[in-house]
Design a protein around this motif. Sequence first.
Motif, PDB file in Angstrom:
ATOM      1  N   UNK A 188       0.810  -1.225   0.000  1.00  0.00           N
ATOM      2  CA  UNK A 188       0.000   0.000   0.000  1.00  0.00           C
ATOM      3  C   UNK A 188       0.841   1.272   0.000  1.00  0.00           C
ATOM      4  N   UNK A 189       2.153   1.166  -0.053  1.00  0.00           N
ATOM      5  CA  UNK A 189       3.014   2.344  -0.127  1.00  0.00           C
ATOM      6  C   UNK A 189       3.220   2.835  -1.562  1.00  0.00           C
ATOM      7  N   UNK A 190       2.663   2.122  -2.542  1.00  0.00           N
ATOM      8  CA  UNK A 190       2.913   2.467  -3.939  1.00  0.00           C
ATOM      9  C   UNK A 190       1.785   1.879  -4.781  1.00  0.00           C
ATOM     10  N   UNK A 191       1.454   2.482  -5.938  1.00  0.00           N
ATOM     11  CA  UNK A 191       0.480   1.840  -6.826  1.00  0.00           C
ATOM     12  C   UNK A 191       0.939   0.441  -7.206  1.00  0.00           C
ATOM     13  N   UNK A 192       0.010  -0.447  -7.443  1.00  0.00           N
ATOM     14  CA  UNK A 192       0.350  -1.849  -7.691  1.00  0.00           C
ATOM     15  C   UNK A 192       1.129  -2.021  -8.978  1.00  0.00           C
ATOM     16  N   UNK A 193       0.840  -1.233  -9.999  1.00  0.00           N
ATOM     17  CA  UNK A 193       1.459  -1.443 -11.310  1.00  0.00           C
ATOM     18  C   UNK A 193       2.194  -0.220 -11.825  1.00  0.00           C
ATOM     19  N   UNK A 194       2.629   0.646 -10.931  1.00  0.00           N
ATOM     20  CA  UNK A 194       3.339   1.846 -11.353  1.00  0.00           C
ATOM     21  C   UNK A 194       4.323   2.274 -10.274  1.00  0.00           C
ATOM     22  N   UNK A 195       5.555   2.598 -10.698  1.00  0.00           N
ATOM     23  CA  UNK A 195       6.580   3.035  -9.767  1.00  0.00           C
ATOM     24  C   UNK A 195       6.583   4.542  -9.596  1.00  0.00           C
ATOM     25  N   UNK A 196       7.406   4.994  -8.666  1.00  0.00           N
ATOM     26  CA  UNK A 196       7.546   6.416  -8.365  1.00  0.00           C
ATOM     27  C   UNK A 196       9.022   6.764  -8.360  1.00  0.00           C
ATOM     28  N   UNK A 197       9.386   7.843  -9.035  1.00  0.00           N
ATOM     29  CA  UNK A 197      10.762   8.316  -9.061  1.00  0.00           C
ATOM     30  C   UNK A 197      10.856   9.665  -8.368  1.00  0.00           C
ATOM     31  N   UNK A 198      11.725   9.729  -7.361  1.00  0.00           N
ATOM     32  CA  UNK A 198      12.054  10.998  -6.715  1.00  0.00           C
ATOM     33  C   UNK A 198      13.288  11.535  -7.428  1.00  0.00           C
ATOM     34  N   UNK A 199      13.148  12.553  -8.318  1.00  0.00           N
ATOM     35  CA  UNK A 199      14.272  12.964  -9.167  1.00  0.00           C
ATOM     36  C   UNK A 199      15.368  13.721  -8.432  1.00  0.00           C
ATOM     37  N   UNK A 200      15.071  14.217  -7.242  1.00  0.00           N
ATOM     38  CA  UNK A 200      16.079  14.982  -6.523  1.00  0.00           C
ATOM     39  C   UNK A 200      15.809  14.883  -5.032  1.00  0.00           C
ATOM     40  N   UNK A 201      16.561  14.021  -4.359  1.00  0.00           N
ATOM     41  CA  UNK A 201      16.417  13.890  -2.915  1.00  0.00           C
ATOM     42  C   UNK A 201      17.107  15.064  -2.232  1.00  0.00           C
ATOM     43  N   UNK A 202      17.036  15.093  -0.898  1.00  0.00           N
ATOM     44  CA  UNK A 202      17.607  16.197  -0.148  1.00  0.00           C
ATOM     45  C   UNK A 202      19.108  16.335  -0.355  1.00  0.00           C
ATOM     46  N   UNK A 203      19.786  15.222  -0.716  1.00  0.00           N
ATOM     47  CA  UNK A 203      21.224  15.302  -0.975  1.00  0.00           C
ATOM     48  C   UNK A 203      21.560  15.142  -2.457  1.00  0.00           C
ATOM     49  N   UNK A 204      20.552  15.346  -3.329  1.00  0.00           N
ATOM     50  CA  UNK A 204      20.802  15.383  -4.760  1.00  0.00           C
ATOM     51  C   UNK A 204      20.776  14.053  -5.478  1.00  0.00           C
ATOM     52  N   UNK A 205      20.457  12.956  -4.793  1.00  0.00           N
ATOM     53  CA  UNK A 205      20.399  11.648  -5.444  1.00  0.00           C
ATOM     54  C   UNK A 205      19.036  11.416  -6.082  1.00  0.00           C
ATOM     55  N   UNK A 206      18.949  10.340  -6.833  1.00  0.00           N
ATOM     56  CA  UNK A 206      17.680   9.872  -7.375  1.00  0.00           C
ATOM     57  C   UNK A 206      17.237   8.674  -6.552  1.00  0.00           C
ATOM     58  N   UNK A 207      15.937   8.609  -6.231  1.00  0.00           N
ATOM     59  CA  UNK A 207      15.446   7.486  -5.442  1.00  0.00           C
ATOM     60  C   UNK A 207      14.184   6.910  -6.095  1.00  0.00           C
ATOM     61  N   UNK A 208      14.085   5.570  -6.085  1.00  0.00           N
ATOM     62  CA  UNK A 208      12.945   4.866  -6.662  1.00  0.00           C
ATOM     63  C   UNK A 208      12.075   4.270  -5.560  1.00  0.00           C
TER      64      UNK A 208
END
Length: 650
Positions: free
Chosen positions: A324-344
């Motif tokens: 339940x933390x994410x849609x069942x058939x779709x991912x989420x991309x955080x393009x810029x974290x607090x320290x500049x990384x990418x997170x999936x």
Amino acid sequence: MSKFFRGPLFKSALASGAVAGGVILYLDFIRPPVVSNLNNSYKPLRKDIPQPPTRQELLEKVEKSPKFDVLVVGGGATGTGVALDAATRGLNVCLLEKNDFASGTSSKSTKMAHGGVRYLEKAIFQLSKAQLDLVIEALNERGNMLRTAPHLCSVLPIMIPVYKWWQVPYFFVGCKMYDWFAGHQNLRSSTIFSSEMTSAIAPMMDDSNLKAACVYHDGTFNDARMNATLAITAIDQGATVLNYMEVKQLIKDDNNKVKGAIAIDRETGKEYTVKATSTVNATGPLVDKVLEMDKDPKGLPPREVQPPKMVVPSSGVHVVLPEYYCPRDMGLLDPSTSDGRVMFFLPWQGKVLAGTTDIPLKTVPESPVPTEEEIQDILHELQKYIVFPVNRNDVLSAWSGVRPLVRDPSTVKEGESGSTQGLVRSHLITVSPTDLVTISGGKWTTYREMAEETVDTLVNKFDFDGKNNTLLPCQTNNLVLIGGEEYSKNYSARLIHEYKIPLKLAKHLSHNYGSRSAMILELYHQSDYNKLPITLASSKSFAPSEDTASTENHLSYQSFDEPFTIAELKYSLKYEYIRTPIDFLARRTRLAFLNAREALSAVDGVVEIMKKDLQWDEETTEKLRNQAKDYIGQMGISPKKFDVEEFVIQ
């Protein structure tokens, strides 16, 4: 009559209408309909195949062979890829892995078959052709993975939430360029969702300031099962592939050229001399250890651990959360974290995978462990998007892997182990003066191309007893891996019709074993005991000799929440070379990676079944039982029971 009806335009329109009418008449009324072959389009399910060579038979091949063409040290993604490529060209191959296939970094990836949208951004803004080449190379190989392992790889839409209007065209143009560089292998066209559509698809996402979401497509896959499948396919192609064989020394001739290795069977302690025309160092983040052996005139490792020169290690941690933390058939991309990384944040195997961190390391640990700080870092980033409090107690599992970023070791001087000079973003193939070939770097998506280039290097450099001209060109571009043959995306429906099993079990088997799923289900239907979840394998109410099992007061919905059965364990013992409980719990299945607590409860049952099959003595049994519990116990399970408030990320 009007001039129009007597003019050329009217006659032309009339002729066009007649032609169109004639085509419709032919298609709908004259041409016979195509005979449907739906009922005959599927071959019968593959319910039995000959058992592959046993481990003992493979060891006997090593003992009896005077010399192999290729010796591969390392059984991760690249090593098994090299073994498969070389074997399919006609070379006699031996692969030795110190632990189990995918026991290191190859089982701890982000599970993405992708070109890398962040690399594309860097390529454009840094005007870097090298970065762009890396993206295009990976996009091509992404298509190869989806084609050659269709049961293990699938297309996944990934959403980039946008919270500022000016960023909407910025991200959308980037997604479209990603499509464009994929060329004919583009998976699906990128698109934009309104904030309302995004909220409907992802109700767990905070939409208070959401403007839109850009959606692009990449591949997702099961990395450890892909690795094991590569190893098993290589064996099927004639290669000699062995896990739990530790290389203790490189063999060198009088000219200081590497001619094989001396290895120890970690199960029996027996020593084997493996001679080979060429030797490949494919040990991932541990390549420097073999390079240190290569520097020694006798091929022995140094007495003291040396800092890495080729690998620039960093720790990448991932956590697994409920679905339940994410849609069942779709991912989420955080393009810029607090320290500049990418997170999936991605749906994976019925759960949600979140990561990754990037913490520099001074040395390369063989068994890295995630720290609480790294786990909290991921949860804090996730909380930026989630409307409900992110709970630390929801972490089902966590693990740490070493990112294999490499540099050319010839550019690193003594005492400059921390230097970034010579750093490469792609893979690197080097040939030492001793003729040791080393392949490292890259990423999972490009494993096949890395293997192809490595074998090309071998063919160009070494004389394989005069048979170089008879070798086939690279075959792996079109070779479908074991389980992918005759597989279709609705394979789970066929399993349900044939075996009357639950949908969750059918999907689990078809998406991890492909066309070999029926072989597991044949075992599944042999007895009620084989149908039990592996968490109940050691229950006193069920004995392996019983044909039926009394379920009174022992089974619950939670007991069957994870679709891993005793039948699957018995299949792995027969066909997939598992030697320890953790091989099954963490790598052939992913239970330890998906739910560490459930995996802990399954250890005893798995141990009892494997003890009987592999004829362990009591000392070995207890040793492997404790190893499994120690390994799983370090996979993000909270070390102590906190109050609920302490688990909530503020």
